[in-house]
Design a protein around this motif. Structure first.
Motif, PDB file in Angstrom:
ATOM      1  N   LYS A  81      97.304  88.760 104.504  1.00 51.70           N
ATOM      2  CA  LYS A  81      97.318  87.691 103.503  1.00 51.70           C
ATOM      3  C   LYS A  81      98.673  87.609 102.813  1.00 51.70           C
ATOM      4  O   LYS A  81      99.162  86.517 102.504  1.00 51.70           O
ATOM      5  CB  LYS A  81      96.204  87.914 102.491  1.00 51.70           C
ATOM      6  CG  LYS A  81      94.878  87.460 103.064  1.00 51.70           C
ATOM      7  CD  LYS A  81      93.731  87.726 102.139  1.00 51.70           C
ATOM      8  CE  LYS A  81      92.428  87.418 102.862  1.00 51.70           C
ATOM      9  NZ  LYS A  81      91.296  88.131 102.268  1.00 51.70           N
ATOM     10  N   ARG A  84     100.963  85.950 105.124  1.00 48.94           N
ATOM     11  CA  ARG A  84     100.653  84.529 105.181  1.00 48.94           C
ATOM     12  C   ARG A  84     101.265  83.783 103.988  1.00 48.94           C
ATOM     13  O   ARG A  84     101.812  82.700 104.133  1.00 48.94           O
ATOM     14  CB  ARG A  84      99.127  84.384 105.163  1.00 48.94           C
ATOM     15  CG  ARG A  84      98.610  82.994 105.301  1.00 48.94           C
ATOM     16  CD  ARG A  84      97.127  83.003 105.081  1.00 48.94           C
ATOM     17  NE  ARG A  84      96.816  83.214 103.667  1.00 48.94           N
ATOM     18  CZ  ARG A  84      95.610  83.528 103.213  1.00 48.94           C
ATOM     19  NH1 ARG A  84      94.610  83.719 104.034  1.00 48.94           N
ATOM     20  NH2 ARG A  84      95.400  83.670 101.923  1.00 48.94           N
ATOM     21  N   LYS A 113      95.540  79.743 105.777  1.00 46.24           N
ATOM     22  CA  LYS A 113      95.399  79.749 104.333  1.00 46.24           C
ATOM     23  C   LYS A 113      94.194  78.917 103.917  1.00 46.24           C
ATOM     24  O   LYS A 113      93.720  79.007 102.798  1.00 46.24           O
ATOM     25  CB  LYS A 113      96.666  79.139 103.735  1.00 46.24           C
ATOM     26  CG  LYS A 113      97.040  79.663 102.379  1.00 46.24           C
ATOM     27  CD  LYS A 113      98.432  79.172 102.048  1.00 46.24           C
ATOM     28  CE  LYS A 113      98.856  79.655 100.690  1.00 46.24           C
ATOM     29  NZ  LYS A 113     100.265  79.335 100.436  1.00 46.24           N
TER      30      LYS A 113
ATOM     31  N   THR B 326      94.147  86.948 109.414  1.00 45.40           N
ATOM     32  CA  THR B 326      93.485  88.229 109.149  1.00 45.40           C
ATOM     33  C   THR B 326      92.691  88.636 110.381  1.00 45.40           C
ATOM     34  O   THR B 326      92.452  87.820 111.274  1.00 45.40           O
ATOM     35  CB  THR B 326      92.520  88.106 107.967  1.00 45.40           C
ATOM     36  OG1 THR B 326      91.560  87.113 108.274  1.00 45.40           O
ATOM     37  CG2 THR B 326      93.244  87.717 106.695  1.00 45.40           C
TER      38      THR B 326
END
Lengths: 292, 409
Positions: A81, A84, A113, B326
């Motif tokens: 994350k 990102r 996202k 993820t």
């Protein structure tokens, strides 16, 4: 407060005699708006440092603060994350997904996202315009030239408005003209206030940066501020002094670390020599076959 | 798992249509066999129901050979030797017929004598038909009516007349109403007196195909083949008695007459249904086992391909991870692909099963029926396979190290 602050960062692989110290208690702090080149021979820890700063990897020891947040001990998903939201990567081999268009490639980080399709494509389109590829939105990577692909990759790195852009040997697969364009683009992005970390072995590229860091055996051995447009003397000298192996080995080593295709090295004297050396080996093998 | 993963999976699947199809083969075939088996079973059950409905639920059949066991209350407790139905050894004689006839509570009774003699018309032999000698009241007992003409009557006792099934009319005479024409049995001419209305298709050889049957009066049949044992006796209880009582009475009487040996079977109409159920379930469970194996192999096939795909796309996984995907997002991408493969496989299987069913309907006398439960089962099974066999490769993909993956060629 520095944008990123590494303290006593170490990365150790393996056990016992096979232990490799990739990073040896590295301290580094980078302020917002800096354009830092990390130089050094292959195996010096450039790539490890890049992976660490880009949160692809987790340090064995040490602390790392990115934008005031401690990120050294994050779990893989949390690191993903942070990557990102705060990190943009530019790779030597572009690393675009081949089956989607340039526009979709640029929009990919936004997808993870959770940004809606229309919004992310709109945003990606604007960024593609910024890197001068507004007319290539619906091209697939294989329909683009190397320089264009790298510009798409830069757009992808930019799309999240990251804290830091990490460019690993971004011109390694490009001819000199495309290299110049890509570096100029990075320079422009830097001028807009972005922080960029450039990993390279090419001293010529340091003319675009504001700071050069030299690495050797997992440590930062020299750290110098430079003016844009000049190649610091040390960069030239360092590339000679620190060079234990040839430039091409270096190139191959960096490529291997970056996960990059280096099958087509440009024809240099070195390659010629190599092929020349190979021939007798083949002949020898053939001779052995005949004997059998 | 999100819509975008499904869209992505659709895209991946489209870009490799052939490979996807090959991956789905196992699932497709598995679903086809499951659906076809179930629909055949269902079709047979429905045909029996239809037959029961058309013949009335109180029809009792007495057959030679024993293929079921009853408990104290007269309920069926077990079935064995069903194969004897096809080759009845013949243990019912005219004496037994008298015995049945004399039993209290008998309403109507129609003996059936199956004859081997050939039937021909205009010098052309009729293949694949049955010749049956039966009593005048056969139609009343079995609950059918004539399509054309009349059935034989008491005055036809010794007349050489015949009544034929619909298919016989079409196949032998090539016309719908061949009344007045004559067929030849053992060199003697029999005049066609009528055509019987359509019978439901026969089931697993439990009943003869009456549509392909030539009926002649019982007395003539006895003359043709004296001393021949009965193939079947159809009985209907009188208005005052119930069919279950009559079954018990007949069983007891015949049991005594046969020297305390149950070498015959007395069967009520609803029991017919239960036997069919048992046979169909037996046959279905066997094929379902094979189909389950094929589905398992199909699932493993999907897992296989997905594992290979995950390996092949290591670089892509590395890129996606580097730009911030993820583990969960990576997993759901590959999971969606596996699910899509198995679901589309299931749908194709259902479609193919539909085609198989239609061709069975068109080309055979089987009447398979597809119900929504079967479709739900097929869908559920393929979804389940996707989940079970898609999970491992997806987790494998998610666990890949981003640095290693980026290095992958």
């Amino acid at each position: 407060m520095a944008l990123l602050e590494l303290k006593e960062i170490s990365k150790i692989y393996g056990f016992g005699d096979a232990t490799t110290i990739a990073l040896d208690e590295v301290d580094l702090s980078v302020d917002k708006g800096e354009f830092v080149a990390v130089m050094g021979p292959s195996g010096s820890g450039k790539s490890s440092l890049m992976n660490m700063i880009g949160l692809l990897d987790r340090p064995t020891h040490g602390t790392y603060q990115l934008g005031g947040r401690s990120v050294a001990r994050l779990r893989p998903n949390q690191r993903a994350k942070v990557r990102r939201d705060r990190v943009g990567f530019v790779f030597q081999s572009f690393n675009l997904l081949p089956k989607i268009t340039a526009l979709e490639n640029v929009a990919l980080p936004l997808m993870y996202k959770g940004v809606g399709t229309t919004r992310r494509l709109k945003h990606a389109s604007a960024i593609l315009g910024q890197v001068g590829l507004a007319d290539k939105e619906y091209f697939f990577p294989k329909q683009l030239s190397g320089g264009q692909m790298q510009r798409v990759a830069i757009a992808r790195a930019l799309v999240n408005n990251p804290d830091i852009i990490i460019a690993g040997e971004p011109t390694g697969n490009l001819d000199s003209e495309s290299s110049r364009l890509v570096m100029e683009l990075l320079g422009e992005i830097h001028a807009l206030g972005h922080t960029i970390l450039l990993v390279t072995h090419n001293p010529e590229l340091t003319r675009y940066v504001t700071r050069v860091v030299y690495m050797h055996d997992g440590q930062i051995v020299y750290d110098e501020q430079t003016a844009i447009g000049e190649v610091p003397k040390l960069a030239r000298r360092a590339s000679l002094l620190l060079q234990r192996r040839t430039a091409e080995d270096d190139y191959a080593g960096v490529s291997a670390l970056m996960g990059i295709d280096n099958e087509k090295p440009k024809k240099t004297k070195r390659t010629k020599r190599r092929t020349a050396r190979r021939k007798p080996v083949r002949a020898h093998k053939q001779a052995r076959k005949i004997k059998r | 798992m999100m819509w975008r993963d499904i869209k992505l999976a659709i895209r991946t699947m489209r870009s490799a249509k052939w490979r996807s199809l090959m991956t789905m083969t196992g699932i497709i075939l598995g679903i086809v066999s499951v659906v076809t088996t179930l629909s055949l079973g269902e079709g047979i059950k429905r045909q029996v129901l239809k037959q029961v409905a058309s013949q009335g639920s109180d029809l009792i059949t007495v057959r030679p050979g024993n293929f079921l066991q009853r408990n104290q209350d007269g309920q069926i407790s077990g079935i064995s030797g069903v194969e004897k139905l096809r080759f009845p050894a013949g243990s019912l004689s005219d004496q037994d017929l008298e015995l049945i006839n004399g039993a209290p509570g008998i309403g109507e009774i129609a003996p059936i004598l199956s004859l081997d003699s050939g039937v021909s018309y205009d010098g052309q032999a009729y293949q694949g038909g049955t010749l049956i000698a039966t009593s005048n009241n056969f139609l009343e007992v079995i609950g059918k009516s004539m399509a054309h003409g009349t059935f034989f009557e008491t005055r036809d006792r010794d007349r050489r007349v015949a009544v034929i099934g619909r298919t016989v009319a079409e196949e032998l005479f090539k016309e719908n109403v061949p009344i007045g024409r004559s067929i030849e049995i053992r060199g003697k001419e029999y005049v066609v007196k009528g055509v019987v209305d359509d019978f439901p298709a026969p089931l697993l050889g439990l009943t003869p195909d009456y549509n392909r049957t030539v009926f002649i009066p019982y007395s003539l049949g006895q003359q043709l083949d004296s001393g021949r044992l009965l193939a079947m006796v159809l009985v209907r209880p009188s208005a005052s008695s119930s069919s279950s009582e009559l079954i018990k009475t007949l069983s007891d009487r015949l049991f005594q007459a046969h020297g305390n040996q149950a070498d015959f079977t007395v069967l009520g109409q609803d029991e017919n249904l239960r036997i069919i159920d048992v046979i169909v379930d037996l046959f279905s469970s066997f094929i379902a086992g094979v189909a389950a194996l094929s589905l398992l192999i199909g699932g493993i096939g999907i897992m296989n391909i997905m594992t290979v795909l995950v390996g092949e796309r290591t670089r892509e996984i590395g890129i996606r991870k580097a730009i911030g995907a993820t583990n969960r997002q990576i997993a759901s991408q590959f999971f969606a692909e596996a699910l899509l493969l198995s679901l589309v496989g299931g749908l194709l299987g259902i479609g193919l099963a539909g085609i198989v069913n239609l061709s069975l309907l068109a080309l055979t006398h089987l009447q398979p029926v597809i119900t929504w439960q079967m479709l739900a089962l097929a869908g559920g099974v393929s979804l389940g396979i996707g989940i079970v066999f898609g999970l491992a490769p997806a987790i494998r993909a998610a666990r890949k190290d981003p640095i290693e993956s980026l290095r992958y060629e």
